[in-house]
Design a protein around this motif. Structure first.
Motif, short mmCIF file in Angstrom:
data_model
loop_
_atom_site.label_atom_id
_atom_site.label_comp_id
_atom_site.label_asym_id
_atom_site.label_seq_id
_atom_site.Cartn_x
_atom_site.Cartn_y
_atom_site.Cartn_z
N LEU A 180 46.14 69.01 41.22
CA LEU A 180 45.07 68.02 41.36
C LEU A 180 43.91 68.61 42.15
O LEU A 180 44.11 69.38 43.09
CB LEU A 180 45.58 66.77 42.07
N PRO A 181 42.68 68.23 41.80
CA PRO A 181 41.52 68.78 42.51
C PRO A 181 41.40 68.25 43.93
O PRO A 181 41.86 67.15 44.24
CB PRO A 181 40.33 68.32 41.65
N VAL A 182 40.79 69.05 44.78
CA VAL A 182 40.50 68.67 46.16
C VAL A 182 39.04 68.92 46.45
O VAL A 182 38.35 69.65 45.73
CB VAL A 182 41.37 69.46 47.18
N LYS A 225 41.17 64.48 45.21
CA LYS A 225 40.10 63.67 44.61
C LYS A 225 40.49 63.03 43.28
O LYS A 225 39.66 62.40 42.63
CB LYS A 225 38.85 64.53 44.41
N SER A 226 41.72 63.19 42.84
CA SER A 226 42.11 62.66 41.54
C SER A 226 42.46 61.19 41.60
O SER A 226 42.99 60.68 42.59
CB SER A 226 43.32 63.45 41.01
N HIS A 227 42.18 60.46 40.49
CA HIS A 227 42.60 59.06 40.37
C HIS A 227 44.05 58.96 39.93
O HIS A 227 44.66 57.90 40.07
CB HIS A 227 41.70 58.34 39.37
N ALA A 228 44.61 60.02 39.38
CA ALA A 228 46.02 60.03 39.02
C ALA A 228 46.83 60.17 40.30
O ALA A 228 46.69 61.15 41.02
CB ALA A 228 46.31 61.20 38.07
N GLY A 256 51.60 56.74 43.71
CA GLY A 256 51.96 55.64 44.60
C GLY A 256 51.51 55.89 46.03
O GLY A 256 50.70 56.78 46.29
N CYS A 257 52.04 55.08 46.98
CA CYS A 257 51.68 55.20 48.40
C CYS A 257 50.17 55.05 48.60
O CYS A 257 49.54 55.82 49.35
CB CYS A 257 52.18 56.52 48.98
N GLU A 258 49.59 54.06 47.91
CA GLU A 258 48.14 53.88 47.92
C GLU A 258 47.60 53.48 49.29
O GLU A 258 46.40 53.57 49.54
CB GLU A 258 47.74 52.82 46.89
N GLU A 259 48.48 53.02 50.18
CA GLU A 259 48.02 52.60 51.50
C GLU A 259 47.64 53.79 52.39
O GLU A 259 47.04 53.61 53.45
CB GLU A 259 49.09 51.75 52.20
N SER A 274 36.73 64.87 36.41
CA SER A 274 37.94 65.65 36.26
C SER A 274 39.12 65.03 36.99
O SER A 274 39.03 64.65 38.14
CB SER A 274 37.72 67.07 36.79
N THR A 275 40.23 64.90 36.28
CA THR A 275 41.51 64.55 36.88
C THR A 275 42.56 65.30 36.15
O THR A 275 42.37 65.78 35.03
CB THR A 275 41.80 63.04 36.76
N SER A 276 43.72 65.44 36.78
CA SER A 276 44.85 66.10 36.14
C SER A 276 46.02 65.14 36.18
O SER A 276 46.22 64.45 37.19
CB SER A 276 45.22 67.40 36.86
N SER A 277 46.79 65.07 35.15
CA SER A 277 47.93 64.18 35.12
C SER A 277 49.09 64.79 35.86
O SER A 277 49.25 65.99 35.93
CB SER A 277 48.34 63.90 33.67
N LEU A 278 49.93 63.94 36.46
CA LEU A 278 51.08 64.41 37.22
C LEU A 278 52.21 64.79 36.27
O LEU A 278 52.34 64.21 35.23
CB LEU A 278 51.55 63.31 38.17
#
Length: 213
Positions: free
Chosen positions: A83-85, A109-112, A115-118, A209-213
């Motif tokens: 994932l990008p940083v 910086k990815s939207h993918a 979890g652990c969104e907090e 840009s995003t990368s899937s997990l």
């Protein structure tokens, strides 16, 4: 009596000279294309290897339970770039480039996201009471906290690029086998044999840009 003006001028010049020596003399970190790493761009942090361009970094739980906060591991799939940083300074600096040896924050910086969104997406060193002798690098840091400050240091120059190491105030970032398929997990270590050498590959379409997990 000698005027204080020459003394004040001398002190100002001395301070400026010191600033140039300690700050202006630093070299910018270079990406895989040989260009300076920018604070306004996004990058994939990947292992420095002659044989593989994959195996980038991903947010992964450091324990089976609890799953949060997430740690950071190298993908066990070599074709997965990670994932990008982005990089930023924890204090006010006008520098466009990320310089070697300066304290920086690192943020996914990815939207993918698994979890652990907090928790924030800033990197930090685990300073909890349950941390091991080689504490994990976690996600959930804060810009102003010193355990979220990292340095990028040039390690070795190879044909076709430069290898860097990441470090903190307490040690160098290395890897140990993690709980998920023994994928290398980022930790702080003083064992030089475990040092994780990396390179920085710029993601040119930084806005999407995003990368899937």
């Amino acid at each position: 009596m000698m005027s204080s003006f020459p003394l004040v001028s001398f002190l100002i010049i001395l301070m400026l000279a010191a600033a140039v020596c300690t700050h202006g003399g630093q070299e910018p970190v270079l990406d895989t294309a040989g260009n300076p790493v920018l604070r306004t761009a996004q990058y994939l942090i990947q292992p420095y290897s002659h044989s593989s361009n994959g195996g980038g970094l991903l947010p992964v739980p450091v324990k089976l339970l609890p799953l949060c906060p997430l740690g950071i591991s190298q993908s066990s799939v070599t074709a997965l770039p990670g994932l990008p940083v982005s990089f930023s300074y924890p204090y006010a600096l006008m520098d466009t480039y990320v310089n070697e040896g300066q304290a920086v924050n690192i943020e996914f910086k990815s939207h993918a996201w698994p979890g652990c969104e907090e928790f924030s997406k800033y990197w930090e060193v685990d300073e909890s009471s349950s941390a091991s002798e080689e504490p994990a690098i976690l996600v959930g840091g804060k810009k102003q906290e010193q355990n979220s400050w990292f340095k990028i240091e040039r390690k070795e120059k190879f044909v076709g690029g430069v290898a860097y190491k990441l470090s903190t105030l307490t040690g160098t970032i290395g890897t140990v086998p993690g709980p998920w398929e023994n994928a290398p997990q980022l930790v702080i270590t003083n064992d030089t044999a475990k040092t994780f050498l990396v390179k920085f590959h710029r993601v040119h379409d930084d806005t999407t840009s995003t990368s899937s997990l």
